[in-house]
Structure formats: structure tokens, C-alpha cells
Design a protein around this motif. Structure first.
Motif, PDB file in Angstrom:
ATOM      1  N   GLY A  19      47.427  75.816  46.262  1.00  0.00           N
ATOM      2  CA  GLY A  19      47.807  74.816  45.273  1.00  0.00           C
ATOM      3  C   GLY A  19      49.229  74.330  45.421  1.00  0.00           C
ATOM      4  N   LEU A  20      49.816  73.900  44.311  1.00  0.00           N
ATOM      5  CA  LEU A  20      51.183  73.396  44.287  1.00  0.00           C
ATOM      6  C   LEU A  20      51.985  74.185  43.254  1.00  0.00           C
ATOM      7  CD1 LEU A  20      50.472  69.544  44.166  1.00  0.00           C
ATOM      8  CD2 LEU A  20      51.132  70.865  46.186  1.00  0.00           C
ATOM      9  N   TYR A  21      53.268  74.415  43.572  1.00  0.00           N
ATOM     10  CA  TYR A  21      54.166  75.003  42.587  1.00  0.00           C
ATOM     11  C   TYR A  21      54.957  73.890  41.914  1.00  0.00           C
ATOM     12  CZ  TYR A  21      53.371  79.908  43.708  1.00  0.00           C
ATOM     13  OH  TYR A  21      52.818  81.158  43.847  1.00  0.00           O
ATOM     14  N   LEU A  22      55.097  74.016  40.585  1.00  0.00           N
ATOM     15  CA  LEU A  22      55.777  73.011  39.786  1.00  0.00           C
ATOM     16  C   LEU A  22      56.978  73.638  39.090  1.00  0.00           C
ATOM     17  CD1 LEU A  22      52.577  71.606  38.010  1.00  0.00           C
ATOM     18  CD2 LEU A  22      53.481  70.953  40.249  1.00  0.00           C
ATOM     19  N   SER A  23      58.002  72.815  38.822  1.00  0.00           N
ATOM     20  CA  SER A  23      59.199  73.278  38.122  1.00  0.00           C
ATOM     21  C   SER A  23      59.584  72.287  37.042  1.00  0.00           C
ATOM     22  CB  SER A  23      60.372  73.432  39.098  1.00  0.00           C
ATOM     23  OG  SER A  23      60.125  74.448  40.037  1.00  0.00           O
ATOM     24  N   PRO A  24      60.232  72.772  35.980  1.00  0.00           N
ATOM     25  CA  PRO A  24      60.742  71.864  34.940  1.00  0.00           C
ATOM     26  C   PRO A  24      61.751  70.903  35.551  1.00  0.00           C
ATOM     27  CG  PRO A  24      60.757  74.123  34.170  1.00  0.00           C
ATOM     28  CD  PRO A  24      60.480  74.178  35.631  1.00  0.00           C
ATOM     29  N   ILE A  25      61.801  69.711  35.027  1.00  0.00           N
ATOM     30  CA  ILE A  25      62.714  68.697  35.544  1.00  0.00           C
ATOM     31  C   ILE A  25      64.101  68.908  34.959  1.00  0.00           C
ATOM     32  CG2 ILE A  25      63.189  66.215  35.654  1.00  0.00           C
ATOM     33  CD1 ILE A  25      60.147  65.812  35.389  1.00  0.00           C
ATOM     34  N   GLY A  26      65.098  69.071  35.829  1.00  0.00           N
ATOM     35  CA  GLY A  26      66.479  69.187  35.376  1.00  0.00           C
ATOM     36  C   GLY A  26      66.842  70.508  34.757  1.00  0.00           C
ATOM     37  N   ARG A  47      42.219  73.350  43.096  1.00  0.00           N
ATOM     38  CA  ARG A  47      41.093  72.544  42.594  1.00  0.00           C
ATOM     39  C   ARG A  47      41.555  71.290  41.848  1.00  0.00           C
ATOM     40  NH1 ARG A  47      41.136  76.983  39.025  1.00  0.00           N
ATOM     41  NH2 ARG A  47      39.692  78.069  40.392  1.00  0.00           N
ATOM     42  N   TYR A  48      42.816  71.287  41.378  1.00  0.00           N
ATOM     43  CA  TYR A  48      43.331  70.148  40.630  1.00  0.00           C
ATOM     44  C   TYR A  48      44.249  69.250  41.474  1.00  0.00           C
ATOM     45  CZ  TYR A  48      41.832  73.275  36.892  1.00  0.00           C
ATOM     46  OH  TYR A  48      41.104  74.121  36.093  1.00  0.00           O
ATOM     47  N   VAL A  49      44.502  69.649  42.707  1.00  0.00           N
ATOM     48  CA  VAL A  49      45.410  68.884  43.572  1.00  0.00           C
ATOM     49  C   VAL A  49      44.678  67.686  44.158  1.00  0.00           C
ATOM     50  CG1 VAL A  49      46.843  68.959  45.643  1.00  0.00           C
ATOM     51  CG2 VAL A  49      46.762  70.939  44.114  1.00  0.00           C
ATOM     52  N   THR A  50      45.319  66.524  44.103  1.00  0.00           N
ATOM     53  CA  THR A  50      44.749  65.302  44.678  1.00  0.00           C
ATOM     54  C   THR A  50      45.614  64.817  45.835  1.00  0.00           C
ATOM     55  OG1 THR A  50      45.982  63.945  43.090  1.00  0.00           O
ATOM     56  CG2 THR A  50      43.750  64.632  42.456  1.00  0.00           C
ATOM     57  N   PRO A  51      45.066  64.003  46.740  1.00  0.00           N
ATOM     58  CA  PRO A  51      45.808  63.563  47.922  1.00  0.00           C
ATOM     59  C   PRO A  51      47.098  62.801  47.619  1.00  0.00           C
ATOM     60  CG  PRO A  51      43.464  63.137  48.183  1.00  0.00           C
ATOM     61  CD  PRO A  51      43.661  63.542  46.765  1.00  0.00           C
ATOM     62  N   ASP A  52      47.207  62.209  46.440  1.00  0.00           N
ATOM     63  CA  ASP A  52      48.391  61.414  46.126  1.00  0.00           C
ATOM     64  C   ASP A  52      49.528  62.246  45.527  1.00  0.00           C
ATOM     65  OD1 ASP A  52      46.950  61.931  43.824  1.00  0.00           O
ATOM     66  OD2 ASP A  52      47.512  60.059  42.858  1.00  0.00           O
TER      67      ASP A  52
END
Length: 219
Positions: A19-26, A47-52
Motif C-alpha cells: 500500500g501507501l504510507y500517509l502523513s499529516p500535512i505540515g 486494495r484502496y490504491v489507485t493508479p493516479d
């Protein structure tokens, strides 16, 4: 600051096989290693990752806890978020409480102490979605009165909308009318007989339902 049980806009900081790792902005450094704080390493499963979706993009996701009590992101939209009321179906029960279907892979837990009567599989209940102050786990309570700060009339109008949705989801019929026992009404909807009668009256005046001997029917 992230909000559990709510929608958050986060930045994609790392791509992994699962998948992808996400972080809070700023807030704090981008996710760059195992030393990062837990809230700087929020996983969006593959499963929630899309090509864009690309590194550096900002995306809106809903945050909740997975089965291992880790914060996880999803692009799915639950029926309700923390601080909202909803009409949810009980998917299953165990020795600790009931698990309600709210539109996510992990069902929403409602412990016995937060139930007005024992919830049963297949029945639907009016609940409030909340975050437990001690454990920070997301949960539901059927004891909604302490969270309703509106007038009795406004609560009846709010429930009228819920009752209308129930009729639409159940072939346009409900086998409870204004003469049904208060206990049956409370077990089904978690509201008083007075609120139920007010909601029926509102829907009837708007010519949305007819009142029959054995229930109410959507026009």
C-alpha cells in the motif's frame, strides 16, 4: 492533527508492496523510516490504491483502527463518522457485545454496557458513533439521549428521516404503527413511543406514508 473516526487530508509519503504510507500535512517530518511516529506512518492498504495516486499527492481518507488497533486509512465512506447518529444493522455478536455494519471492512463495536437491550443479529438500531475516552477505540452506543442536545420536536423530525430511510430499505413497510408496544419500538429503533408517533405523524402529514392496521407503508 489527525482526527480518528473522521475524514482527513493526508500526504502520500512512501510506497510499499502492501500500500501507501500517509502523513499529516505540515506536522513533523515525512515518513522516512521506522523512527517516525505512528501518526506519521498511516497505511492506506493496497486494495484502496489507485493508479493516479503518487508520492507527494494529498488525498482525503477516513481513519479508523484495524483489527490490531493500528490507525489505518481507507477511501471507503462509512455510514456515519464520530459525532454522528446512524441506523445500523447488527452483523454479529459475541460474549462482549455486538458488531454493527457501518460500511467498512471492520464492523463497529457496541459493548453490552452501551446497549439498551441485547442487540440481535439482523436487527437494526439507532446509535451514536463515538471514540472511547479511555481506549480511543471507535464504538457505538444505543444510549443516544445523552448526546442529543436538540429539542424533542427536532429529535422527532430527525428520526422521521431515519424512519423514511428504513422504509425505503425494507420494501416500503414497517410492521410497527402508533399502537405498537413501546418496548417493540425501543428494541427496533431505540426511540420512545412518543418520538415514534411524532415521526409517523410528520411523515403522514407530508403524505409520504399510509398508516395500516398492522404497520405503516411508504406511499
Amino acid at each position: 492533527m489527525i482526527k480518528l473516526g473522521d475524514y482527513n487530508t493526508l500526504r502520500i509519503t512512501k510506497r510499499v508492496d502492501f500500500g501507501l504510507y500517509l502523513s499529516p500535512i505540515g506536522e513533523g517530518p515525512l515518513c522516512s523510516g521506522d523512527a517516525a511516529a505512528p501518526y506519521e506512518k498511516i497505511l492506506l492498504p493496497q486494495r484502496y490504491v489507485t493508479p493516479d495516486m503518487h508520492i507527494g499527492d494529498e488525498i482525503e481518507v477516513f481513519l479508523y483502527l484495524d483489527h490490531d488497533e493500528r490507525i489505518v486509512a481507507t477511501t471507503e465512506h462509512p455510514i456515519a463518522k464520530v459525532g454522528e447518529f446512524a441506523y445500523l444493522e447488527c452483523g454479529w455478536t459475541n460474549e462482549y457485545g455486538a458488531f454493527l455494519k457501518w460500511g467498512l471492512m471492520k464492523d463497529l463495536f457496541c459493548p453490552f454496557r452501551e446497549q439498551k437491550q441485547r442487540m440481535e443479529r439482523g436487527n437494526t438500531y439507532y446509535v451514536y458513533v463515538m471514540e472511547d475516552e479511555k481506549t480511543h477505540r471507535l464504538m457505538a452506543t444505543a444510549k443516544v439521549e445523552r448526546y442529543q442536545h436538540t429539542t424533542g420536536r427536532q429529535r422527532a423530525l430527525d428520526f422521521a428521516g431515519i424512519l423514511l430511510n428504513y422504509l425505503q430499505d425494507n420494501n416500503g413497510f414497517c410492521n410497527l404503527n402508533d399502537h405498537s408496544p413501546a418496548e417493540e419500538i425501543a428494541a427496533r429503533f431505540g426511540v420512545s413511543k412518543k418520538q415514534y408517533k411524532q415521526a409517523i405523524g410528520d411523515l403522514y402529514r407530508r403524505r409520504l406514508i399510509t398508516i395500516e392496521e398492522n404497520g405503516i407503508r411508504l406511499v
